[in-house]
Motif scaffolding. Structure first.
Motif, PDB file in Angstrom:
ATOM      1  N   SER A  42      41.065  49.736  40.540  1.00  0.00           N
ATOM      2  CA  SER A  42      40.564  51.128  39.507  1.00  0.00           C
ATOM      3  C   SER A  42      41.227  52.595  39.594  1.00  0.00           C
ATOM      4  N   TYR A  43      41.984  52.799  40.057  1.00  0.00           N
ATOM      5  CA  TYR A  43      42.842  53.967  40.715  1.00  0.00           C
ATOM      6  C   TYR A  43      44.291  53.810  39.615  1.00  0.00           C
ATOM      7  N   ASN A 109      46.337  47.340  50.105  1.00  0.00           N
ATOM      8  CA  ASN A 109      46.701  48.207  51.691  1.00  0.00           C
ATOM      9  C   ASN A 109      47.468  47.545  52.146  1.00  0.00           C
ATOM     10  N   HIS A 112      51.166  46.043  50.388  1.00  0.00           N
ATOM     11  CA  HIS A 112      52.227  47.259  49.351  1.00  0.00           C
ATOM     12  C   HIS A 112      53.014  46.880  50.351  1.00  0.00           C
ATOM     13  N   GLU A 129      51.592  53.639  46.856  1.00  0.00           N
ATOM     14  CA  GLU A 129      50.050  54.047  47.102  1.00  0.00           C
ATOM     15  C   GLU A 129      49.940  54.479  48.416  1.00  0.00           C
ATOM     16  N   LYS A 130      49.320  55.438  49.171  1.00  0.00           N
ATOM     17  CA  LYS A 130      48.734  55.067  49.950  1.00  0.00           C
ATOM     18  C   LYS A 130      47.505  54.804  50.826  1.00  0.00           C
ATOM     19  N   ARG A 158      49.433  62.324  46.708  1.00  0.00           N
ATOM     20  CA  ARG A 158      49.230  63.155  45.366  1.00  0.00           C
ATOM     21  C   ARG A 158      48.824  64.911  46.382  1.00  0.00           C
ATOM     22  N   TRP A 199      37.648  44.284  49.171  1.00  0.00           N
ATOM     23  CA  TRP A 199      38.496  44.133  50.263  1.00  0.00           C
ATOM     24  C   TRP A 199      38.528  45.647  51.466  1.00  0.00           C
TER      25      TRP A 199
HETATM   26  P1  NAD Z   1      40.934  48.147  43.389  1.00  0.00           P
HETATM   27  O1  NAD Z   1      40.473  47.274  44.543  1.00  0.00           O
HETATM   28  O2  NAD Z   1      40.223  48.817  42.386  1.00  0.00           O
HETATM   29  O3  NAD Z   1      42.012  47.331  42.546  1.00  0.00           O
HETATM   30  C1  NAD Z   1      42.824  46.462  43.182  1.00  0.00           C
HETATM   31  C2  NAD Z   1      43.651  45.807  42.368  1.00  0.00           C
HETATM   32  O4  NAD Z   1      44.343  44.770  43.310  1.00  0.00           O
HETATM   33  C3  NAD Z   1      42.813  44.684  41.176  1.00  0.00           C
HETATM   34  O5  NAD Z   1      43.592  44.255  40.073  1.00  0.00           O
HETATM   35  C4  NAD Z   1      43.273  43.153  41.775  1.00  0.00           C
HETATM   36  O6  NAD Z   1      43.215  42.555  40.495  1.00  0.00           O
HETATM   37  C5  NAD Z   1      44.326  43.094  42.963  1.00  0.00           C
HETATM   38  N1  NAD Z   1      44.592  42.451  43.825  1.00  0.00           N
HETATM   39  C6  NAD Z   1      45.407  41.729  43.843  1.00  0.00           C
HETATM   40  N2  NAD Z   1      45.455  41.145  44.733  1.00  0.00           N
HETATM   41  C7  NAD Z   1      44.345  41.154  45.644  1.00  0.00           C
HETATM   42  C8  NAD Z   1      43.470  40.774  46.874  1.00  0.00           C
HETATM   43  N3  NAD Z   1      44.029  40.071  46.767  1.00  0.00           N
HETATM   44  N4  NAD Z   1      42.308  40.932  47.074  1.00  0.00           N
HETATM   45  C9  NAD Z   1      41.739  42.279  46.261  1.00  0.00           C
HETATM   46  N5  NAD Z   1      42.425  43.022  45.271  1.00  0.00           N
HETATM   47  C10 NAD Z   1      43.360  42.641  44.976  1.00  0.00           C
HETATM   48  O7  NAD Z   1      41.056  49.224  44.137  1.00  0.00           O
HETATM   49  P2  NAD Z   1      41.900  50.792  44.298  1.00  0.00           P
HETATM   50  O8  NAD Z   1      40.957  51.882  44.714  1.00  0.00           O
HETATM   51  O9  NAD Z   1      42.479  50.192  42.722  1.00  0.00           O
HETATM   52  O10 NAD Z   1      42.829  51.136  45.278  1.00  0.00           O
HETATM   53  C11 NAD Z   1      44.012  50.162  44.734  1.00  0.00           C
HETATM   54  C12 NAD Z   1      45.824  51.349  46.081  1.00  0.00           C
HETATM   55  O11 NAD Z   1      45.932  52.438  45.803  1.00  0.00           O
HETATM   56  C13 NAD Z   1      45.203  51.056  47.336  1.00  0.00           C
HETATM   57  O12 NAD Z   1      46.460  51.069  48.090  1.00  0.00           O
HETATM   58  C14 NAD Z   1      44.741  52.728  47.503  1.00  0.00           C
HETATM   59  O13 NAD Z   1      44.620  53.328  49.036  1.00  0.00           O
HETATM   60  C15 NAD Z   1      44.996  53.392  46.723  1.00  0.00           C
HETATM   61  N6  NAD Z   1      44.764  54.157  45.749  1.00  0.00           N
HETATM   62  C16 NAD Z   1      44.878  55.422  45.904  1.00  0.00           C
HETATM   63  C17 NAD Z   1      44.509  56.829  45.376  1.00  0.00           C
HETATM   64  C18 NAD Z   1      45.250  58.236  45.482  1.00  0.00           C
HETATM   65  O14 NAD Z   1      44.414  59.347  44.795  1.00  0.00           O
HETATM   66  N7  NAD Z   1      46.507  58.137  46.368  1.00  0.00           N
HETATM   67  C19 NAD Z   1      42.755  56.823  44.779  1.00  0.00           C
HETATM   68  C20 NAD Z   1      42.471  55.228  44.926  1.00  0.00           C
HETATM   69  C21 NAD Z   1      43.147  54.105  45.582  1.00  0.00           C
END
Ligand code: NAD
Length: 361
Positions: A42-43, A109, A112, A129-130, A158, A199
């Protein structure tokens, strides 16, 4: 570089990661860095990818993903060449890919540390990422790998690139309103309970509100006061016990600093929380909301208004980080900044385990 390599070879390198000089682009005249996103969730999809279209000094040139179905869409949207598409198992091959300068780790997380280290070992600068990682040991491992491989490391906080937040940091540092006496930091969102396999609900993946949103409170408590906490008391409140069987839904904690300064924090997956309020001896300042993607705004008791900025925080963040790599200058949010927060997370977890006892940080 030669003497630095030797220094490292001797095994005596000092633990100050994200240090410079790292590989210098200034002399090569390189002005645009190739970024590879690792994890296309998503991010990456809704924030980082679109932001990279607007970002000066870097562009989205590669992807590292475990989902082959996502590849064609990303290649089409961003014009990514086949040569820069990897799955997680091929990450080490990045070492031979001169088109990629930076790997941005945007995975769950718990992943990472492994992927940040692998990126560093492939000789790529690391944006992570955090929260930086799950524990202090993992954070130190990332820092060490970046240091050893002479690459830069930035944590994706950010907010620290957002101008209104930076104004608060300046007020804190300069004690414009006198010494800080107390503060409140709250960050949360309502996590919908429609997918129990997510997750963010799994302990082993680093789920829970504290890792996800709590680090905004911790980071804000530090940058809005300009001080480091010495102890903490914390408790977990899980209202939806059926959903939050492994991780925290809400964590409330108080950070204790020198001179009776306290910061009260709440982080939650149960409700929308988004404010930072700082009381000083001679006045106060605040941000409400304090961690949204847009609209961060606030003010101070002297009548100063902090209006929302135009544009995206992620664009500012990646431009700042790319510039520091190109110009060979220190990054704004180094690994040590993520590590400090995770040290506090560990103390919070310990306090919860001990029934809300005071734990020294
Ligand atoms: P998400 O669940 O939308 O995406 C996670 C991605 O990891 C997916 O593409 C998934 O396919 C992949 N992945 C690989 N192995 C995986 C597994 N074993 N289990 C689940 N997913 C797996 O998550 P997100 O919201 O994109 O968050 C990802 C990171 O970004 C996190 O560390 C979150 O804290 C960080 N984040 C930061 C901000 C910000 O504002 N800085 C905002 C959102 C997310």
């Amino acid at each position: 570089m030669g003497s630095r390599r030797q220094f490292i070879k001797q095994g005596t390198f000092v633990f100050f990661a994200s240090q410079w000089p790292f590989m210098s682009y200034a002399s090569s005249g390189k002005k645009t860095l190739g970024v590879a996103l690792t994890g296309l969730g998503s991010y990456s999809t809704h924030q980082l990818g679109p932001s990279l279209k607007q970002t000066e000094h870097c562009e989205l040139r590669g992807i590292i993903t475990g989902s082959p179905g996502k590849i064609p869409g990303w290649q089409k949207e961003y014009g990514i060449a086949d040569a820069h598409v990897y799955d997680y198992g091929q990450m080490d091959q990045l070492a031979n890919d001169d088109g990629i300068d930076v790997v941005y780790v945007v995975l769950p997380n718990a992943m990472h540390a492994e992927y940040a280290v692998r990126a560093a070992e492939a000789g790529k600068h690391v944006w992570c990422e955090k929260p930086m990682a799950l524990n202090v040991e993992q954070c130190e491992r990332i820092i060490e790998a970046c240091e050893k491989n002479g690459v830069s490391l930035s944590i994706g906080y950010r907010m620290q690139h957002e101008p209104n937040t930076r104004q608060l940091m300046k007020w804190a540092k300069e004690e414009t309103f006198g010494p800080v006496q107390s503060a409140v930091a709250e960050a949360g969102f309502h996590f919908r309970g429609d997918d129990p396999s997510n997750w963010r609900l799994k302990k082993e993946m680093g789920g829970g509100a504290l890792y996800d949103m709590g680090v905004y409170c911790i980071n804000a408590a530090r940058y809005a006061t300009g001080k480091e906490p010495e102890g903490v008391e914390a408790r977990v409140v899980n209202r939806r016990g059926e959903l939050f069987t492994e991780v925290d839904e809400t964590t409330e904690f108080t950070l204790y600093f020198k001179n009776d300064l306290r910061v009260s924090c709440t982080t939650s997956f149960g409700e929308n929380l988004n404010r930072l309020e700082v009381q000083c001896r001679d006045g106060n300042y605040y941000l409400r909301p304090m961690q949204s993607y847009t609209g961060v705004q606030g003010g101070a008791s002297d009548g100063t208004r902090l209006e929302p900025i135009k544009g995206k925080q992620q664009v500012l963040q990646m431009q700042d980080d790319a510039r520091s790599i190109i110009n060979n200058t220190p990054v704004m949010v180094p690994g040590e900044e993520g590590l400090k927060d995770i040290r506090i997370v560990e103390a919070i977890q310990k306090s919860v385990k001990l029934g809300s006892k005071y734990v020294q940080i």
